[in-house]
Structures are given as C-alpha cells and as structure tokens.
Design an enzyme around this catalytic site. Structure first.
Site, PDB file in Angstrom:
ATOM      1  N   ALA A 288     -29.485 -23.542   6.676  1.00 43.35           N
ATOM      2  CA  ALA A 288     -30.831 -23.833   6.232  1.00 43.35           C
ATOM      3  C   ALA A 288     -31.551 -24.740   6.981  1.00 43.35           C
ATOM      4  O   ALA A 288     -32.890 -25.049   7.260  1.00 43.35           O
ATOM      5  CB  ALA A 288     -31.017 -24.231   4.654  1.00 43.35           C
TER       6      ALA A 288
ATOM      7  N   ARG B 299     -41.189 -23.119   3.564  1.00 46.27           N
ATOM      8  CA  ARG B 299     -41.228 -24.438   3.889  1.00 46.27           C
ATOM      9  C   ARG B 299     -42.598 -25.053   4.487  1.00 46.27           C
ATOM     10  O   ARG B 299     -42.913 -26.097   4.793  1.00 46.27           O
ATOM     11  CB  ARG B 299     -40.333 -24.903   5.067  1.00 46.27           C
ATOM     12  CG  ARG B 299     -39.990 -26.352   4.702  1.00 46.27           C
ATOM     13  CD  ARG B 299     -38.410 -26.474   5.422  1.00 46.27           C
ATOM     14  NE  ARG B 299     -38.417 -27.974   6.089  1.00 46.27           N
ATOM     15  CZ  ARG B 299     -38.493 -28.115   7.348  1.00 46.27           C
ATOM     16  NH1 ARG B 299     -39.132 -27.276   8.027  1.00 46.27           N
ATOM     17  NH2 ARG B 299     -38.600 -29.580   7.650  1.00 46.27           N
TER      18      ARG B 299
ATOM     19  N   HIS C 156     -29.066 -29.203  11.556  1.00 48.18           N
ATOM     20  CA  HIS C 156     -29.972 -30.070  12.166  1.00 48.18           C
ATOM     21  C   HIS C 156     -29.168 -30.500  13.492  1.00 48.18           C
ATOM     22  O   HIS C 156     -29.929 -30.087  14.695  1.00 48.18           O
ATOM     23  CB  HIS C 156     -30.410 -31.453  11.718  1.00 48.18           C
ATOM     24  CG  HIS C 156     -31.008 -31.449  10.216  1.00 48.18           C
ATOM     25  ND1 HIS C 156     -30.726 -32.403   9.340  1.00 48.18           N
ATOM     26  CD2 HIS C 156     -31.842 -30.631   9.795  1.00 48.18           C
ATOM     27  CE1 HIS C 156     -31.276 -31.778   8.186  1.00 48.18           C
ATOM     28  NE2 HIS C 156     -31.926 -30.767   8.498  1.00 48.18           N
TER      29      HIS C 156
ATOM     30  N   CYS D 111     -27.920 -25.496   2.730  1.00 52.38           N
ATOM     31  CA  CYS D 111     -26.714 -25.272   3.556  1.00 52.38           C
ATOM     32  C   CYS D 111     -27.010 -25.625   5.057  1.00 52.38           C
ATOM     33  O   CYS D 111     -28.278 -25.757   5.440  1.00 52.38           O
ATOM     34  CB  CYS D 111     -26.086 -23.713   3.517  1.00 52.38           C
ATOM     35  SG  CYS D 111     -27.318 -22.564   4.135  1.00 52.38           S
TER      36      CYS D 111
HETATM   37  S1  SF4 Z   1     -27.766 -19.150   2.357  1.00 52.32           S
HETATM   38 FE1  SF4 Z   1     -26.468 -17.925   3.543  1.00 52.32          FE
HETATM   39  S2  SF4 Z   1     -25.855 -19.233   5.265  1.00 52.32           S
HETATM   40 FE2  SF4 Z   1     -26.560 -20.425   3.619  1.00 52.32          FE
HETATM   41  S3  SF4 Z   1     -24.835 -20.760   2.270  1.00 52.32           S
HETATM   42 FE3  SF4 Z   1     -25.713 -19.128   1.435  1.00 52.32          FE
HETATM   43  S4  SF4 Z   1     -24.601 -17.429   2.279  1.00 52.32           S
HETATM   44 FE4  SF4 Z   1     -24.145 -18.948   3.712  1.00 52.32          FE
END
Ligand code: SF4
Length: 529
Positions: free
Chosen positions: A54, A85, A183, A51
C-alpha cells in the site's frame, strides 16, 4: 490515574508493557518524550496501518500518471489501486494518464501453485497491445513474494521485448511493519531507474522539486500555484500529478522541498548526495505554516527581488482569505481535536487548526518513525531491527557530470547549522504540555481516548472514521479529504475551515448518542445483595 494509565490498565501485562512505550504524555514523563515507533503491531490488535505494498503502490507510485502500474497479485490487493486515495492528475496532451485505471493480474489458486510469471508476462503483453505505454511498473503483493515469482526478470525481458521502461517493485505487503517500508522500496527504484535521465531545459535559477506531495484533493496544484506566483519553477513533484519525464529531470533543480518527510526523505537525501541539491522540510498546510515556509525558501535562494515578491504574494493571498478565516475562526475557536494520520499530516494539520483557534489534544502517526516524532537528532540513536534491515538501503555517489551546488559549500553548511535545510524537528516540538502522542493507535484505543478526552473533532482515515462518528464526534479524513480539498496553502485553509465548520454544526449530531452515554456511571446493589 492519568488518561494514558486508564487506557493501558485494561490490557494484559504484556500488552500493557508494549503499548506503554508507544504513548507519551507530552513533557510530563521521565522518558524525555521518547516514543517507540516503526515496530511491529502486536498480532491480534486491530491496527489502522496499511501494508508495505500500500505504501509503495498506493502512496508513492500511484500518483504518477503515465506509468501503467500492474499489480501482480490477487484482485483483493487492488483495492489500494482503485482510486481510493484521490491523488488527482490532469490529462495533458502527449502525456498518458492511467490514473482512472486499475491493472491487476488477478492471481488465482493455480497461479499460486504453479507460479504466476506466465500470467504476468501475458498481462504486460495485453497492456502493451491495448495502451502502448512508455513505462510499466510491476508491484508485487504477498503471495508473489511467498511463491518467489521473479518479477525483476520479467520486467527486464519486457523492456527488451517492447522497448519500454519496465520497473519491478518487490513490495510484498508483509515486508515491513507498515506502509513505510513500501515508501522506501518505491524511492529506491525511482532513484535507480528514473531520476537523472532527463535533459529538459530549466529556465529559472529558482528551480525546485516538491517531494512528498501526492496531490490529494488537489493540494499539489494549490502549492504549485503559490510557488509559481512568486517566480519559482517547479521541476518535478514526487509524485502528485507527475509524469516520468518530470521525475527524470529532478536532478536539475536547485532545492528540494520536502512536504511529507517519512515517505520521501530517502529520495531527498539521495538526490543531495548524487546531485548536490539540498532539501528543506516545508509545510504548506496552514496559513502561518505556509507563510513561514515561503519565507524560508526565499531565505535559501537569497535574492532581493524574490524575497520582495514573496512578501507581496503573502500579503495579497492573506488579503483574499482574511474575512473567511476570521468568520470560521469565530465558529471554531476553543474547539479541541485529535489527529491520527500518516507520517507528517498529524503534525502539519496542527498548524492549520491553530490558525483557527482549535487546539490538538492527541496526535499520532500510523507509520512514522521516531524522527517524525522526536526530530532527526534521534537518528543516530535508532537501532536497526530485523524489520528495518529487511528493506534495502542503497548508497549513491556524486554524479561527476550532474552534481551542482546553487550556494557555495560554506553557505550550505551555515544553513545546515541553522537547521534551515536538511533538518526536520519532528512533531513533539509543536505539541503543548499535557497533550498526548500515541503511535500506531489501534481500534480499541481510539474508542477509549475519544471517550476520555472527548475531542470535538477526530481527524483520521477511513478505517477509524466511522468509529468516531458513531460516538457523536465529527471525523474528517485527512488521507483522502473525503470528497473535498484542496486543503493546502491559503485557499486550501478556507476550504478546510468551511468543511470542519459545516461538519461540527450539522444538526445530525443531535440524533447520535455515544454508546458510553447510555452506560450507567453509578453501580449499586439493591437490598444489600
Ligand atoms: S493487501 Fe495484498 S499485499 Fe497488502 S497485506 Fe494484504 S495480501 Fe498482502
């Protein structure tokens, strides 16, 4: 039916139409190798993408060791903040190192109902009290964006109250189609609030920034070792094993080296516009890739002594690894590979595989844009959609005091025309006819392509690694290198070759049978039924 048609044919007509645009049979299509990328994954499909949060926290900001990074959101999101990571960082005297820590506001249901700002303020106070950091980053996750907590106002107030640097990143997971949006958000804030603030003395005119190098498994250290041997001064690395102080001084370099194009080209361009420092696409993965890169950098600096030293170092480093590489090549020559990672790695690793006699038959990116596939010449033809417009794009002006050119403008323009600087040709130009490029490869397609193409190795991430291994195909993670590395430069090439050879020749594979190997290939009826 071609391999692509065979995979696509199993979809409904709507999905077929969509996914077809993400697949290219290289140089064997009527579409001039055009590929659809950086668009939404079809809901319901099991994608391997990450996402937006991330990409911001996990990729770009995570490796900065002395910024204490608070994840404002539920604890589940902090999986990405928990050392998964392997971006390594050395502890140095006088520089904080928070890489082993994971800070989260651990939002609960009442915070979602009544707002989480109070909790965030409390978390900052606690962090300041315990660690006395000079810098705090706040990264928001999905629920924060949905309820509208003003993390930027909280950051401003914290700066005032504690006299520290506090930067907020509105990188809620849903904001983009993949980690790529994160990014961009991280790049914008670093450009706004960090780069240009430093006044460190730079000792060498051969001063470079390394951009898009996150020191996975120690890659950045190996790259830096080689550059320093030749005589370069590395001013800052974005962001592997970096400190805020390093990043603040990036404007003092004379060239930016871009390793991962997708995650950092925003900063590369903004640094050039504001401070006059051109960028060069480099690749320190693979022996030949590294040699070519070192020669290109020397060409830019155009100094006789530096060029000579470059050749001496290349010859010496090759001499040290030649026997090992020849041995591993004898073990791997003729093997085939599929690669599905990142927004540059699927390209870079083809060079290293080629050094070892391994051919890549399928490659794709999780979050690449069309320019990572087709080269920057397609940039004028990419139409912005609602998702890309959602991410702020900042414009910068030349800084009157700090703008400097290492080379005269005419020479810079000449190097631009030669495509030595400010250019990236994309993956397609290095892929052989009849191989495949697949964007946003999903779980179903992974299994199907492995079944049909039968590569000897599948390079991927953790989400898809075990799908391959259960089919009897070796998989190595190229996001985190499993537990190994570095894989960059000359020594890294040997580490990589060793790991792949060990993986391929392990006797464990004789105990694994791919599910499709148990499926009968012939169908028939008995007694005319
Ligand atoms: S990890 Fe957290 S920020 Fe990323 S999509 Fe899932 S709920 Fe949303």
């Amino acid at each position: 039916m071609s391999v692509l048609e065979n995979v696509l044919d199993q979809y409904s007509s709507r999905v077929y139409k969509n996914r077809k645009e993400h697949m290219v049979d290289v140089n064997n299509n009527e579409n001039n190798n055009q590929i659809a990328a950086n668009v939404r994954t079809i809901p319901g499909i099991i994608t391997q993408r990450g996402c937006c949060y991330a990409g911001c926290k996990g990729v770009v900001l995570g490796p900065i060791k002395d910024a204490l990074q608070i994840v404002h959101g539920p604890i589940g999101c902090s999986y990405y903040a928990w050392g998964t990571r392997r971006h390594k960082g050395k502890t140095e005297e006088g520089v904080d190192n928070y890489l082993q820590y994971s800070f989260s506001t651990d939002m609960q249901e009442p915070d979602i109902v009544f707002g989480g700002e109070k909790k965030l303020k409390k978390a900052i106070a606690e962090a300041v009290d315990l660690f006395h950091p000079s810098t705090i980053f706040i990264c928001s996750t999905c629920p924060v964006g949905l309820i509208g907590d003003d993390i930027h106002a909280v950051a401003k107030a914290a700066e005032k109250e504690y006299g520290i640097k506090c930067i907020a990143y509105s990188c809620e997971g849903y904001k983009g189609v993949s980690q790529s949006a994160g990014h961009h958000i991280a790049n914008n804030q670093i450009m706004r609030y960090v780069i240009g603030e430093g006044d460190r003395e730079i000792k060498s005119k051969f001063a470079v920034n390394i951009l898009g190098e996150y020191n996975i498994g120690g890659d950045g250290w190996e790259t830096e070792r080689i550059l320093k041997r030749i005589g370069y001064e590395v001013v800052s690395t974005f962001t592997g094993d970096s400190s805020i102080e390093d990043l603040k001084n990036a404007h003092k370099a004379n060239l930016s080296l871009v390793q991962c194009h997708r995650s950092i080209n925003y900063i590369a361009e903004m640094i050039e516009e504001r401070y006059g420092i051109p960028w060069m696409k480099v690749n320190f993965i693979g022996v030949q890739g590294t040699i070519e890169t070192l020669r290109n950098i020397a060409k830019y600096f155009n100094d006789e002594e530096l060029t000579a030293k470059t050749e001496v170092v290349i010859a010496d480093e090759i001499g040290l690894i030649a026997d090992d590489m020849a041995y591993y090549k004898s073990k791997l020559k003729g093997k085939t590979a599929a690669i599905y990672v990142g927004g540059s790695r699927a390209h870079h690793y083809q060079f290293l595989l080629h050094d070892l006699g391994v051919s890549t038959i399928l490659a794709g990116y999780e979050f690449g844009h069309r320019d990572e596939y087709e080269g920057r010449e397609v940039l004028p033809f990419i139409k912005p959609d609602a998702d890309s417009k959602n991410i702020e794009s900042i414009t910068v002006e030349p800084d009157k005091e700090k703008y400097h050119l290492y080379l005269p403008e005419e020479e810079i323009n000449k190097l631009k025309e030669e495509k030595l600087i400010d250019y990236y040709g994309g993956m397609i130009k290095d892929m052989a006819n009849g191989t495949y490029m697949v964007d946003d490869l999903n779980h179903f397609e992974t299994e199907e392509f492995l079944k049909r193409l039968k590569p000897d190795i599948f390079f991927s991430g953790i989400k898809d690694k075990f799908v391959a291994q259960k089919s009897g195909i070796l998989s190595r993670q190229l996001h985190s290198y499993d537990y190994s590395g570095p894989y960059s430069g000359f020594r890294g090439a040997v580490n990589f070759a060793r790991d792949v050879t060990m993986g391929i020749y392990t006797p464990a594979w004789s105990f694994v049978k791919a599910p499709w190997k148990n499926t009968p290939v012939l169908e028939g009826t008995l007694g005319g039924e």
